[in-house]
Write an enzyme that holds these catalytic residues in place. Structure first.
Site, PDB file in Angstrom:
ATOM      1  CE  LYS A  42      -2.831  -2.446   3.318  1.00  0.00           C
ATOM      2  NZ  LYS A  42      -3.145  -2.506   4.762  1.00  0.00           N
ATOM      3  N   GLY A  43       2.140   1.084   0.375  1.00  0.00           N
ATOM      4  CA  GLY A  43       3.000   2.238   0.639  1.00  0.00           C
ATOM      5  C   GLY A  43       3.125   3.226  -0.503  1.00  0.00           C
ATOM      6  CD  GLU A  97       7.943  -0.497  -3.302  1.00  0.00           C
ATOM      7  OE1 GLU A  97       7.181   0.352  -2.794  1.00  0.00           O
ATOM      8  OE2 GLU A  97       8.242  -1.543  -2.718  1.00  0.00           O
ATOM      9  CG  ASP A 101      15.291  -0.731   3.661  1.00  0.00           C
ATOM     10  OD1 ASP A 101      16.400  -0.201   3.814  1.00  0.00           O
ATOM     11  OD2 ASP A 101      14.701  -1.327   4.584  1.00  0.00           O
ATOM     12  CE  LYS A 129      15.616   2.515   5.020  1.00  0.00           C
ATOM     13  NZ  LYS A 129      14.674   2.529   6.174  1.00  0.00           N
ATOM     14  CB  VAL A 151      11.229   7.542   6.636  1.00  0.00           C
ATOM     15  CG1 VAL A 151      12.579   8.189   6.874  1.00  0.00           C
ATOM     16  CG2 VAL A 151      11.301   6.572   5.451  1.00  0.00           C
ATOM     17  NE  ARG A 163      -0.286   1.762   5.066  1.00  0.00           N
ATOM     18  CZ  ARG A 163       0.742   1.012   4.641  1.00  0.00           C
ATOM     19  NH1 ARG A 163       1.668   1.549   3.884  1.00  0.00           N
ATOM     20  NH2 ARG A 163       0.841  -0.250   4.985  1.00  0.00           N
TER      21      ARG A 163
HETATM   22  P1  IMP Z   1      12.923  -3.783   0.792  1.00  0.00           P
HETATM   23  O1  IMP Z   1      12.441  -5.104   0.258  1.00  0.00           O
HETATM   24  O2  IMP Z   1      13.733  -3.930   2.029  1.00  0.00           O
HETATM   25  O3  IMP Z   1      13.624  -2.927  -0.232  1.00  0.00           O
HETATM   26  O4  IMP Z   1      11.663  -3.031   1.335  1.00  0.00           O
HETATM   27  C1  IMP Z   1      10.761  -2.360   0.593  1.00  0.00           C
HETATM   28  C2  IMP Z   1       9.509  -2.115   1.395  1.00  0.00           C
HETATM   29  O5  IMP Z   1       9.778  -2.087   2.798  1.00  0.00           O
HETATM   30  C3  IMP Z   1       8.944  -0.770   1.080  1.00  0.00           C
HETATM   31  O6  IMP Z   1       8.020  -0.856   0.033  1.00  0.00           O
HETATM   32  C4  IMP Z   1       8.316  -0.346   2.379  1.00  0.00           C
HETATM   33  O7  IMP Z   1       6.983  -0.795   2.431  1.00  0.00           O
HETATM   34  C5  IMP Z   1       9.097  -1.035   3.448  1.00  0.00           C
HETATM   35  N1  IMP Z   1      10.108  -0.136   4.085  1.00  0.00           N
HETATM   36  C6  IMP Z   1      11.448  -0.132   3.937  1.00  0.00           C
HETATM   37  N2  IMP Z   1      12.026   0.844   4.652  1.00  0.00           N
HETATM   38  C7  IMP Z   1      11.012   1.483   5.282  1.00  0.00           C
HETATM   39  C8  IMP Z   1      10.950   2.636   6.163  1.00  0.00           C
HETATM   40  O8  IMP Z   1      11.953   3.284   6.519  1.00  0.00           O
HETATM   41  N3  IMP Z   1       9.710   2.981   6.588  1.00  0.00           N
HETATM   42  C9  IMP Z   1       8.566   2.324   6.218  1.00  0.00           C
HETATM   43  N4  IMP Z   1       8.577   1.272   5.396  1.00  0.00           N
HETATM   44  C10 IMP Z   1       9.780   0.858   4.927  1.00  0.00           C
HETATM   45 MG    MG Z   2       5.794  -0.835   0.352  1.00  0.00          MG
END
Ligand code: IMP
Ligand code: MG
Length: 181
Positions: A42-43, A97, A101, A129, A151, A163
């Site tokens: 949903k982000g 997206e 992260d 990030k 964040v 959100r």
């Molecule tokens: P990744 O698979 O670690 O790259 O994560 C991606 C997903 O993790 C993003 O779509 C976010 O929903 C969540 N996410 C990663 N870092 C944060 C943060 O700092 N705050 C909130 N959600 C995060």
């Molecule tokens: Mg997300």
């Protein structure tokens, strides 16, 4: 709600500028193509809404849903919760997206979508990030590179909350430390 925010990292004004600039770039790159903008629920929905209005060429939109997070920690296991409604065969997919992260979510998604005969697949992320990257993946369009902090706001959540904040803020560590994360 606002008292849980330690500081504002990306203001409403800066977000507006970022959407405008990314929209111009995407419009230039996708004019005359079969653009399918895919938002990750949903982000990314808040960002998707603002970005779409800055894209001035034809596009279709669709949504998919995955999850890899529990609290502030990635579980490392991505779950597919909703697939696309539109068949991306021959389309130029742009995945939108909220944040890149560890990269685990996006590299999984890109892998899945690569098996669907799309003409191209690119990634647009509002936030990058890089400090916490685990998968070998880069975004094609990046709104802002941020330091390694958790964040919230503008679609990003902590346990499904925050959100609806109109800006991106750093969550006070006391909020998740209370829960032992
Ligand atoms: P990744 O698979 O670690 O790259 O994560 C991606 C997903 O993790 C993003 O779509 C976010 O929903 C969540 N996410 C990663 N870092 C944060 C943060 O700092 N705050 C909130 N959600 C995060
Ligand atoms: Mg997300």
């Amino acid at each position: 709600m606002e008292r849980d925010v330690e500081s504002i990292l990306v203001s409403e004004e800066e977000i507006k500028q970022i959407c405008k600039q990314l929209g111009e770039q995407i419009t230039r790159d996708y004019e005359g193509k079969n653009l399918l903008v895919v938002s990750v629920l949903k982000g990314a929905v808040v960002f998707m809404g603002d970005l779409l209005r800055e894209i001035k060429c034809h596009c279709l939109i669709d949504f998919l849903s995955v999850s890899s997070y529990s609290g502030t920690k990635t579980t490392g296991v991505v779950k597919f919760k909703k697939d696309l409604d539109i068949d991306p065969d021959g389309m130029d997919i742009l995945i939108v997206e909220d944040i890149l992260d560890s990269g685990i979510t996006l590299s999984y998604l890109k892998g899945v979508l690569m098996g669907r005969n799309a003409n191209s697949i690119k990634i647009c992320t509002l936030l990058d990030k890089p400090a916490n990257r685990k998968a070998d993946i880069k975004a094609d369009y990046i709104g802002k590179v941020i330091p390694d902090a958790f964040v919230i706001g503008y679609g990003l959540d902590y346990d499904e909350k925050y959100r609806n904040l109109p800006y991106i803020g750093i969550l006070k560590p006391s909020v998740y430390e209370e829960k032992g994360e």
